[in-house]
Scaffold this motif. Structure first.
Motif, PDB file in Angstrom:
ATOM      1  N   GLY A   1       0.761  -1.133   0.195  1.00 48.91           N
ATOM      2  CA  GLY A   1      -0.112  -0.643   0.157  1.00 48.91           C
ATOM      3  C   GLY A   1       1.151   1.253  -0.194  1.00 48.91           C
ATOM      4  N   GLY A   2       0.154   2.609   0.227  1.00 46.00           N
ATOM      5  CA  GLY A   2       0.865   3.941   0.578  1.00 46.00           C
ATOM      6  C   GLY A   2       1.683   3.430   1.588  1.00 46.00           C
ATOM      7  N   ILE A   3       2.598   4.684   2.039  1.00 44.20           N
ATOM      8  CA  ILE A   3       3.886   4.663   2.384  1.00 44.20           C
ATOM      9  C   ILE A   3       3.493   4.935   4.150  1.00 44.20           C
ATOM     10  CG2 ILE A   3       5.015   6.021   1.457  1.00 44.20           C
ATOM     11  CD1 ILE A   3       4.372   8.967   2.895  1.00 44.20           C
ATOM     12  N   SER A   4       2.008   4.712   4.441  1.00 51.96           N
ATOM     13  CA  SER A   4       1.451   4.793   5.767  1.00 51.96           C
ATOM     14  C   SER A   4       0.986   3.317   5.911  1.00 51.96           C
ATOM     15  CB  SER A   4       0.997   5.642   5.572  1.00 51.96           C
ATOM     16  OG  SER A   4      -0.752   5.890   5.673  1.00 51.96           O
ATOM     17  N   ALA A   5       0.957   2.500   4.934  1.00 48.36           N
ATOM     18  CA  ALA A   5       0.751   1.337   5.041  1.00 48.36           C
ATOM     19  C   ALA A   5       1.610  -0.035   6.288  1.00 48.36           C
ATOM     20  CB  ALA A   5      -0.171   0.293   3.318  1.00 48.36           C
ATOM     21  N   HIS A   6       1.596  -1.166   6.136  1.00 50.49           N
ATOM     22  CA  HIS A   6       2.240  -2.001   6.493  1.00 50.49           C
ATOM     23  C   HIS A   6       1.803  -3.451   6.695  1.00 50.49           C
ATOM     24  CE1 HIS A   6      -1.187  -2.297   9.165  1.00 50.49           C
ATOM     25  NE2 HIS A   6      -1.392  -0.705   9.185  1.00 50.49           N
ATOM     26  N   GLY A  36      12.767   1.500   5.621  1.00 53.25           N
ATOM     27  CA  GLY A  36      12.973   2.078   6.192  1.00 53.25           C
ATOM     28  C   GLY A  36      11.169   3.576   6.939  1.00 53.25           C
ATOM     29  N   ALA A  37      10.488   1.777   7.108  1.00 51.64           N
ATOM     30  CA  ALA A  37       9.249   1.976   8.145  1.00 51.64           C
ATOM     31  C   ALA A  37       9.425   2.284   9.111  1.00 51.64           C
ATOM     32  CB  ALA A  37       7.824   1.422   7.503  1.00 51.64           C
ATOM     33  N   ARG A  53       1.723   7.086  15.024  1.00 49.29           N
ATOM     34  CA  ARG A  53       2.457   5.832  14.898  1.00 49.29           C
ATOM     35  C   ARG A  53       3.789   5.774  14.068  1.00 49.29           C
ATOM     36  NH1 ARG A  53      -0.542   5.170   9.963  1.00 49.29           N
ATOM     37  NH2 ARG A  53      -2.405   6.720   9.433  1.00 49.29           N
ATOM     38  N   THR A  54       4.241   7.481  13.858  1.00 49.65           N
ATOM     39  CA  THR A  54       4.959   7.705  12.713  1.00 49.65           C
ATOM     40  C   THR A  54       6.313   8.077  12.776  1.00 49.65           C
ATOM     41  OG1 THR A  54       2.759   7.426  10.686  1.00 49.65           O
ATOM     42  CG2 THR A  54       5.018   8.407   9.822  1.00 49.65           C
ATOM     43  N   PRO A  55       7.496   7.320  13.114  1.00 47.98           N
ATOM     44  CA  PRO A  55       8.202   8.011  12.928  1.00 47.98           C
ATOM     45  C   PRO A  55       8.629   9.044  11.711  1.00 47.98           C
ATOM     46  CG  PRO A  55       8.530   5.539  13.102  1.00 47.98           C
ATOM     47  CD  PRO A  55       7.819   5.808  12.118  1.00 47.98           C
ATOM     48  N   ILE A  56       8.956  10.258  12.136  1.00 44.19           N
ATOM     49  CA  ILE A  56       9.434  11.359  11.542  1.00 44.19           C
ATOM     50  C   ILE A  56      10.579  10.940   9.982  1.00 44.19           C
ATOM     51  CG2 ILE A  56      10.426  13.559  10.934  1.00 44.19           C
ATOM     52  CD1 ILE A  56       9.470  14.821  13.448  1.00 44.19           C
ATOM     53  N   ASN A  57      11.225  10.155  10.406  1.00 39.86           N
ATOM     54  CA  ASN A  57      12.443   9.498   9.722  1.00 39.86           C
ATOM     55  C   ASN A  57      12.005   8.433   8.416  1.00 39.86           C
ATOM     56  OD1 ASN A  57      14.735  10.960   9.923  1.00 39.86           O
ATOM     57  ND2 ASN A  57      15.426   8.741  11.579  1.00 39.86           N
ATOM     58  N   ALA A  58      10.765   7.855   8.829  1.00 39.35           N
ATOM     59  CA  ALA A  58       9.958   7.421   7.742  1.00 39.35           C
ATOM     60  C   ALA A  58       8.934   7.698   7.157  1.00 39.35           C
ATOM     61  CB  ALA A  58       9.357   5.968   8.680  1.00 39.35           C
ATOM     62  N   TYR A  59       8.472   9.379   7.173  1.00 35.93           N
ATOM     63  CA  TYR A  59       7.772   9.467   6.807  1.00 35.93           C
ATOM     64  C   TYR A  59       8.731  10.287   5.326  1.00 35.93           C
ATOM     65  CZ  TYR A  59       5.401  13.657   5.156  1.00 35.93           C
ATOM     66  OH  TYR A  59       5.197  14.633   4.212  1.00 35.93           O
ATOM     67  N   VAL A  60       9.825  10.844   6.448  1.00 35.63           N
ATOM     68  CA  VAL A  60      10.828  11.999   5.247  1.00 35.63           C
ATOM     69  C   VAL A  60      11.041  11.088   4.399  1.00 35.63           C
ATOM     70  CG1 VAL A  60      12.571  13.073   5.131  1.00 35.63           C
ATOM     71  CG2 VAL A  60      10.994  13.685   7.254  1.00 35.63           C
ATOM     72  N   ARG A  61      12.013  10.088   4.812  1.00 32.61           N
ATOM     73  CA  ARG A  61      12.470   9.596   3.432  1.00 32.61           C
ATOM     74  C   ARG A  61      11.748   8.189   2.540  1.00 32.61           C
ATOM     75  NH1 ARG A  61      16.890  11.632   2.765  1.00 32.61           N
ATOM     76  NH2 ARG A  61      18.941  11.113   4.945  1.00 32.61           N
ATOM     77  N   LEU A  62      10.112   7.957   3.061  1.00 36.75           N
ATOM     78  CA  LEU A  62       9.535   7.036   2.495  1.00 36.75           C
ATOM     79  C   LEU A  62       8.958   7.639   1.457  1.00 36.75           C
ATOM     80  CD1 LEU A  62       7.826   4.765   4.478  1.00 36.75           C
ATOM     81  CD2 LEU A  62       9.951   4.323   2.240  1.00 36.75           C
ATOM     82  N   SER A  63       8.382   9.479   2.103  1.00 35.95           N
ATOM     83  CA  SER A  63       8.033  10.797   0.782  1.00 35.95           C
ATOM     84  C   SER A  63       9.132  10.390   0.115  1.00 35.95           C
ATOM     85  CB  SER A  63       7.988  12.413   1.775  1.00 35.95           C
ATOM     86  OG  SER A  63       7.343  12.530   0.763  1.00 35.95           O
ATOM     87  N   GLU A  64      10.319  11.030   0.312  1.00 33.49           N
ATOM     88  CA  GLU A  64      11.569  11.320  -0.786  1.00 33.49           C
ATOM     89  C   GLU A  64      11.295  10.107  -2.315  1.00 33.49           C
ATOM     90  OE1 GLU A  64      14.657  13.219   1.384  1.00 33.49           O
ATOM     91  OE2 GLU A  64      15.126  11.236   1.608  1.00 33.49           O
ATOM     92  N   SER A  65      10.818   8.602  -1.485  1.00 29.95           N
ATOM     93  CA  SER A  65      11.548   8.236  -2.207  1.00 29.95           C
ATOM     94  C   SER A  65      10.248   7.836  -3.080  1.00 29.95           C
ATOM     95  CB  SER A  65      11.191   6.800  -1.406  1.00 29.95           C
ATOM     96  OG  SER A  65      10.929   5.410  -2.122  1.00 29.95           O
ATOM     97  N   ILE A  66       9.157   8.157  -2.963  1.00 27.16           N
ATOM     98  CA  ILE A  66       7.883   8.435  -3.756  1.00 27.16           C
ATOM     99  C   ILE A  66       8.535   9.425  -5.328  1.00 27.16           C
ATOM    100  CG2 ILE A  66       6.284   9.762  -4.701  1.00 27.16           C
ATOM    101  CD1 ILE A  66       4.874   8.860  -1.782  1.00 27.16           C
TER     102      ILE A  66
END
Lengths: 347, 347
Positions: free
Chosen positions: B70-75, B114-115, B258-271
């Motif tokens: 799913g999306g970057i916040s999926a698991h 990265g999540a 539920r979201t570590p900042i690094n996870a958000y930033v790095r997966l957002s960048e990944s897109i």
């Protein structure tokens, strides 16, 4: 209601007193002049406040007066002229041969109430319209030939047409409707949060810059970004940097340099407070909508025109510039204005 | 390449060791199990890194395996099951009678690289695809029956189909294309700036929340906001508060929890780093596009399908949920998945 004409006392503005005095003397020979009035304005949400309203007037004293109002970052200086030679925000639409020709029409514009940052209260578009009615009294202008409003200026024009219909013959409302769309309102609310976050962090400029950058996305379209910023992102200091970021940085910095934070916040809010019953508008109105405008959906412009009944007519543009088409599609906008202002003349 | 199966050593995840052990023992009777592998991953921008890849597997051991991302916040937890009864992110699309029926198909999902927030480097979708290929080796899965990816998961699926085409029979790519659109990339870049602004002086949660709120606008549409948030704004403590702000506050707070900042930033960048030549994809692919998706314009989905040639087919949905249609239009998505997975079976 009271007002004092202080055309010669604009020391608080960016204009030098010398230029003001010069322009005032030249008034009779169709040159430009600036001035300001001080008025006690009964505001919707803040009681009666003493406010200054600064204007610029350009064109022959006996020509029909056209009021021109732009977005929240626009101001009273539309275009370069003999007295005020600096570039204006609407240079490309004002000039010889244009619908807004200062040799044939007398152009009037203001700095919006709140634009100087000194009025830190909720400001309604109705407040702006009432202030403009005061200004027309002060300038002894009984009726405008037309009011041309773009974006926030369109909302103010709609309020003027609802609250003071005798003051204008025709309204041209470009990229603005009878309400703030809930999605656009949410977008602006988040921009204001960016400002607050910046203030919390003692990084006021950074917060305002970020707000402006988010606003730029709402003013433009994916089509334009695709044409201009299709380069692959780079990795700079371990972080991804997208192709549009240089452009957005520049847009933010430019805005911060000329915008008080309170002005941005209160005029942004003012858009969201805007709500008007189209049936209350008693003036012939040309509604200009841009397909692809991300802030004012075509459906809202259609609803406005339907509510206007026989008083309304709709013109639709398709432009990759979205909400900002007014500032970019100048030849097409000029043609629409020429037609609308002609309609006003034969009415 | 190397990996270590550590299915019984997931103490670093939210899952209790007891549950893991239970699920592992039940593997042969089609129940759910979780595990993780540790692998040395050759990353595009960060050299070789030792990373943990956590997965959940649910369904009969002899059923065809369908990978769902799913999306970057999926698991990795798609839906409630006997072993892990908490709700998953894809509950409405997983179940008896659905295309994703865990009694007929074996569903595999991961927490993206990265999540967990521990990998603070640029991460490519190609890195995710390579990690998945490692995982398939570790689980002795030679070929997936299908890979179903939504949003970021679609990008990862496209990379898997380009880099490891033998590992999947069919790809379903929903709301994701061969590139990040420059406008969407700019939108995400500004979200990351909100995070940075929050980090300036220890308002990390506020920055991440604001980023998520801006992201919500990109996931949804004006139509939905118009239906839900048409109430007039209020003035609270002298500031304008729009109707959608309660909703946006809640969305931000839920995400921050539920979201570590690094996870958000790095997966957002990944897109934003994602770029792939559609012609490089060697797997039959169903591209599902949503008209009105504000992040993935229909034109990009069409370009992807054109690039796929005879391997590609396009399905288009119109939904007021825009980019998030996959999570909302569950019956229509299920019908598309049923058809696509059947195609895979007869291929």
């Amino acid at each position: 209601m009271s007002f004092v004409n202080t055309a010669l006392q604009s020391a608080t503005t960016a204009v030098s007193p010398v230029a003001d005095a010069l322009s005032y003397q030249r008034d009779d020979d169709a040159s430009a002049r600036r001035g300001e009035i001080v008025l006690d304005l009964a505001m919707r949400h803040a009681g009666t406040r003493t406010v200054r309203l600064r204007y610029e007037l350009h064109g022959p004293a006996d020509a029909p007066v056209v009021f021109v109002a732009g977005g929240i970052s626009a101001h009273r200086h539309l275009a370069a002229n003999d007295v005020f030679p600096e570039s204006g925000w609407l240079n490309a639409l004002v000039g010889t041969g244009r619908a807004l020709d200062p040799s044939r029409r007398r152009l009037l514009a203001i700095d919006f109430i709140g634009a100087d940052g000194h009025l830190d209260v909720p400001i309604e578009t109705a407040d702006q319209a009432d202030a403009i009615a005061h200004l027309l009294d002060a300038l002894a202008i009984g009726q405008l030939h037309a009011f041309v409003g773009y974006s926030y200026g369109a909302l103010v024009g709609l309020q003027l047409a609802a609250r003071h219909p005798s003051r204008l013959q025709h309204l041209v409302a470009v990229s603005g409707a009878h309400r703030a769309h809930p999605y656009a309102a949410a977008w602006r609310a988040l921009q204001r949060r960016a400002v607050l976050l910046g203030q919390l962090q003692c990084a006021d400029a950074q917060g305002l810059s970020l707000a402006r950058q988010f606003a730029m996305l709402s003013y433009r379209t994916p089509e334009e970004f695709d044409e201009r910023f299709d380069a692959a992102p780079e990795i700079v200091n371990g972080r991804v940097r997208c192709a549009a970021e240089d452009y957005l940085d520049a847009a933010g910095a430019q805005y911060v340099a000329r915008t008080p934070i309170n002005a941005y916040v209160r005029l942004s809010e003012s858009i969201d407070l805007h709500r008007i019953d189209p049936a209350a508008i008693g003036v012939p109105t040309t509604v200009v909508a841009v397909e692809g405008d991300r802030l004012v959906p075509l459906s809202d412009s259609v609803a406005l025109v339907e509510g206007l009944g026989t008083l309304g007519q709709l013109r639709v543009l398709r432009s990759p510039y979205g909400h900002d088409a007014f500032l970019k599609e100048t030849d097409r906008i000029d043609a629409i204005l020429a037609s609308a202002l002609r309609t006003g003349e034969t009415a």
